[in-house]
Design a protein around this motif. Structure first.
Motif, short mmCIF file in Angstrom:
data_model
loop_
_atom_site.label_atom_id
_atom_site.label_comp_id
_atom_site.label_asym_id
_atom_site.label_seq_id
_atom_site.Cartn_x
_atom_site.Cartn_y
_atom_site.Cartn_z
N VAL A 84 0.85 -1.19 0.00
CA VAL A 84 0.00 0.00 0.00
C VAL A 84 0.88 1.23 0.00
O VAL A 84 0.96 1.97 -0.96
CB VAL A 84 -0.94 0.03 1.23
CG1 VAL A 84 -1.80 1.29 1.22
CG2 VAL A 84 -1.81 -1.21 1.28
N VAL A 91 1.35 2.16 5.95
CA VAL A 91 0.32 1.13 6.08
C VAL A 91 0.96 -0.24 6.12
O VAL A 91 0.59 -1.10 6.93
CB VAL A 91 -0.72 1.24 4.94
CG1 VAL A 91 -1.65 0.03 4.93
CG2 VAL A 91 -1.53 2.52 5.06
N GLN A 124 -7.85 -10.43 10.59
CA GLN A 124 -8.64 -9.65 9.64
C GLN A 124 -10.10 -9.81 10.04
O GLN A 124 -10.60 -10.93 10.19
CB GLN A 124 -8.46 -10.16 8.21
CG GLN A 124 -9.39 -9.44 7.23
CD GLN A 124 -9.29 -9.96 5.81
OE1 GLN A 124 -8.27 -10.54 5.43
NE2 GLN A 124 -10.33 -9.75 5.03
N CYS A 165 -7.97 0.17 8.62
CA CYS A 165 -9.24 -0.16 7.99
C CYS A 165 -9.11 0.02 6.49
O CYS A 165 -8.51 1.00 6.02
CB CYS A 165 -10.34 0.76 8.54
SG CYS A 165 -11.92 0.54 7.72
N TYR A 166 -9.67 -0.92 5.74
CA TYR A 166 -9.66 -0.83 4.28
C TYR A 166 -11.10 -0.83 3.78
O TYR A 166 -11.90 -1.69 4.15
CB TYR A 166 -8.90 -2.01 3.68
CG TYR A 166 -8.94 -2.03 2.17
CD1 TYR A 166 -8.37 -1.01 1.42
CD2 TYR A 166 -9.58 -3.07 1.49
CE1 TYR A 166 -8.42 -1.02 0.04
CE2 TYR A 166 -9.62 -3.10 0.11
CZ TYR A 166 -9.04 -2.06 -0.61
OH TYR A 166 -9.09 -2.07 -1.98
N ASP A 167 -11.42 0.15 2.93
CA ASP A 167 -12.73 0.24 2.29
C ASP A 167 -12.58 -0.17 0.83
O ASP A 167 -12.07 0.60 0.02
CB ASP A 167 -13.25 1.68 2.39
CG ASP A 167 -14.62 1.88 1.79
OD1 ASP A 167 -15.08 1.01 1.01
OD2 ASP A 167 -15.25 2.91 2.08
N PRO A 168 -12.97 -1.41 0.47
CA PRO A 168 -12.79 -1.87 -0.90
C PRO A 168 -13.66 -1.12 -1.92
O PRO A 168 -13.30 -1.05 -3.09
CB PRO A 168 -13.15 -3.36 -0.85
CG PRO A 168 -13.90 -3.55 0.40
CD PRO A 168 -13.55 -2.44 1.33
N ASP A 172 -11.47 1.83 -2.41
CA ASP A 172 -10.04 1.48 -2.47
C ASP A 172 -9.24 2.45 -1.59
O ASP A 172 -8.29 3.09 -2.03
CB ASP A 172 -9.52 1.48 -3.91
CG ASP A 172 -8.13 0.86 -4.01
OD1 ASP A 172 -7.76 0.05 -3.13
OD2 ASP A 172 -7.39 1.21 -4.96
N ARG A 173 -9.66 2.55 -0.32
CA ARG A 173 -9.12 3.54 0.61
C ARG A 173 -8.68 2.87 1.90
O ARG A 173 -9.41 2.08 2.48
CB ARG A 173 -10.21 4.57 0.88
CG ARG A 173 -9.84 5.67 1.85
CD ARG A 173 -10.99 6.62 2.04
NE ARG A 173 -11.85 6.14 3.12
CZ ARG A 173 -12.97 6.75 3.51
NH1 ARG A 173 -13.39 7.83 2.90
NH2 ARG A 173 -13.68 6.26 4.50
N TRP A 174 -7.47 3.22 2.35
CA TRP A 174 -6.93 2.76 3.63
C TRP A 174 -7.02 3.90 4.62
O TRP A 174 -6.60 5.02 4.33
CB TRP A 174 -5.48 2.32 3.46
CG TRP A 174 -5.34 1.10 2.62
CD1 TRP A 174 -5.24 1.04 1.26
CD2 TRP A 174 -5.29 -0.25 3.07
NE1 TRP A 174 -5.14 -0.26 0.83
CE2 TRP A 174 -5.16 -1.08 1.94
CE3 TRP A 174 -5.35 -0.85 4.34
CZ2 TRP A 174 -5.08 -2.46 2.03
CZ3 TRP A 174 -5.27 -2.23 4.43
CH2 TRP A 174 -5.14 -3.02 3.28
#
Length: 193
Positions: free
Chosen positions: A105, A109, A119, A150-153, A156-158
């Motif tokens: 990433v 990160v 996870q 936290c990852y928002d698929p 596509d954001r960490w």
């Protein structure tokens, strides 16, 4: 279904009370289902919710039930990196003098992920409007308690670090303020399922 992935250094039932208490900063009293344990969670996780000073008037003076699906798996960052790392051709690897380390990433990160052992996947739908709130705020709270990201698929954001709860709360409040009262889908709390 929408989802968020939370990568944590560890999990322990000792953090459950802190998780519930952190919701107070969103002017909510929250109780996680009394049978919940990180050691056996699989599927829907219900929460009893009471708003102290809701911005949305229809949330006043009642207890609500909502939640999200929660799945907990072991996590090994080195395995993930190996799978994601592009393979070099034989000639390229033969003549490559550079030993640049693969960045998954970004260095910050990646450094956090390298310490994560769990996870947690949070999934929610649209059958209950509060599911979004509970999943998003939980995805901010759990890394605070146990260390992680936290990852928002979908985006596509960490996200990680200080101020994550406040950032996610602002996003939740913005989302909810755009919903017309007639479009809210709520379930009043009667008893634990």
């Amino acid at each position: 279904m929408l989802e968020l992935c939370v990568y944590l250094k560890s999990v322990s039932d000792d953090g459950i009370r802190k998780w519930e208490e952190r919701f107070q900063d969103a002017k909510m009293k929250v109780n996680i289902h009394p049978d919940f344990s990180f050691s056996n969670q699989f599927g829907f996780l219900p929460f009893k919710i009471h708003f102290d000073e809701p911005d949305i008037s229809l949330l006043k003076d009642k207890d609500w039930i909502s939640g999200f699906e929660m799945y907990i798996d072991d996590f090994n960052f080195e395995d993930i990196k190996k799978e994601a790392q592009p393979k070099k051709s034989f000639l390229k690897s033969l003549f490559s003098l550079s030993k640049d380390e693969f960045v998954f990433v970004n260095k910050e990160v990646d450094s956090i992920l390298s310490e994560c052992k769990k996870q947690i996947t949070l999934r929610w739908g649209t059958l209950d409007t509060l599911e979004f709130r509970m999943a998003f705020l939980s995805a901010a709270i759990l890394p605070e308690i146990f260390g992680g990201v936290c990852y928002d698929p979908q985006e596509d954001r960490w996200d990680y670090g200080e101020g994550l709860f406040e950032k996610f709360l602002s996003e939740v409040n913005s989302f909810e303020s755009d919903i017309k009262p007639i479009r809210w889908k709520l379930h009043e709390f009667e008893k634990w399922m």
